[in-house]
Scaffold this motif. Sequence first.
Motif, short mmCIF file in Angstrom:
data_model
loop_
_atom_site.label_atom_id
_atom_site.label_comp_id
_atom_site.label_asym_id
_atom_site.label_seq_id
_atom_site.Cartn_x
_atom_site.Cartn_y
_atom_site.Cartn_z
N TRP A 1 8.58 8.97 2.23
CA TRP A 1 9.90 8.32 2.27
C TRP A 1 9.71 6.88 2.75
O TRP A 1 9.19 6.64 3.83
CB TRP A 1 10.86 9.07 3.19
N LEU A 2 10.13 5.94 1.91
CA LEU A 2 10.07 4.53 2.26
C LEU A 2 11.42 4.11 2.82
O LEU A 2 12.46 4.37 2.20
CB LEU A 2 9.71 3.69 1.03
N VAL A 3 11.43 3.45 3.97
CA VAL A 3 12.66 3.06 4.65
C VAL A 3 12.64 1.55 4.89
O VAL A 3 11.63 1.01 5.36
CB VAL A 3 12.81 3.78 6.01
N HIS A 4 13.73 0.88 4.55
CA HIS A 4 13.92 -0.53 4.90
C HIS A 4 14.96 -0.58 6.00
O HIS A 4 16.12 -0.22 5.78
CB HIS A 4 14.38 -1.34 3.69
N SER A 5 14.56 -1.05 7.17
CA SER A 5 15.46 -1.00 8.32
C SER A 5 15.21 -2.18 9.25
O SER A 5 14.09 -2.70 9.32
CB SER A 5 15.24 0.32 9.09
N THR A 6 16.25 -2.60 9.96
CA THR A 6 16.08 -3.61 11.00
C THR A 6 15.58 -2.99 12.30
O THR A 6 15.22 -3.69 13.23
CB THR A 6 17.41 -4.34 11.26
#
Length: 368
Positions: free
Chosen positions: A318-323
């Motif tokens: 699972w690839l996650v883009h998050s701050t």
Amino acid sequence: MTNEIIQFRNVTKQYDDDPAVLDNVSFEIERGKFYTLLGPSGCGKTTILRLIAGFTEASEGDIYFNGKKINDVPANKRQVNTVFQDYALFPHLNVFENVAFGLRIKKMKNTEIQIKVKEALSFVNLEGYETREIRDMSGGQRQRVAIARAIVNEPEVILLDEPLSALDLKLRTEMQYELRELQRRLGITFIFVTHDQEEALAMSDEIFVLNKGKIQQSGTPIDIYDEPINRFVADFIGESNIVEGSMIKDYLVEFVGGQFECVDRGLNPDEPVEVVIRPEDLEITTLERGKLKVRVDSQLFRGVHYEISCYDIYGNEWLVHSTKRAAVGDEIGLYFDPEAIHVMRFGESEADFDRRLEAYTHGVVHEQ
């Protein structure tokens, strides 16, 4: 006059005994819009451009321009102009003469040439550059000269074959804005070829996604990004998490050991499906709140966000883009809304997808 300026009807292009470069392709181009042909190398996008321009002939099928078949119309008689990847400018001519070249071929009067070239250079913000030598121009300026040379002939369609590929990233981004604004000001049809998904999403009114000689999907950038038809489109346009699952019923899908609410409908109960969730739609949260439980494998800082790679107990990445940051080895929860889930039928074409939604809308979901 209809709003369609170009029509392809069952067009195939094949060289000798090789596989077809274009395989029975049909589509329509409306006037006044910015279209992008998007796909990997060898998918057929440049071939479509060459067929429209008249640089090559279709093996089968018909091409129409303003409702008239143009299969046998030579390139110099078609109301289109092409901006090539290398711009194809004449190094021995200055800016003015490069732009004026086509008008001189038409034997236009000098006074009229002066007016038209001045107007074209004004459109691309190159006033005062008339006597500049091509070798003294930057990459972005050369591109504008090539565009001015294309628009000075007042074509109904401008074809652009990867014209930004040789530019550095900053200039490329600037030229995307300039090209889009220029198309709006001119109000004519642009057909742009690229393999760069971000470029296509940023500039287009409509996108045709091609692979192996066929159009996989067409639609607005939002349609293509949010509602990909199949795994190829979902994987090619942006980054995606794609896992296999099973449709329980309308608005409910099962994957990675759980059942989740979604917004998809029109598939059969127990039908195998592929589930897409974009990395930016995954929220890092506690294990208790998370709909998925994963372990962090790696983390990269991308400037505006962290790119975090995680794995669930089934081995799915699972690839996650998050701050938010997450330490390697941490167990975390991932939360997502029902709207974040997009369900795809295995191997579904765009026509199949449209028929499924239409059937559902009319209360008849057909067995496949």
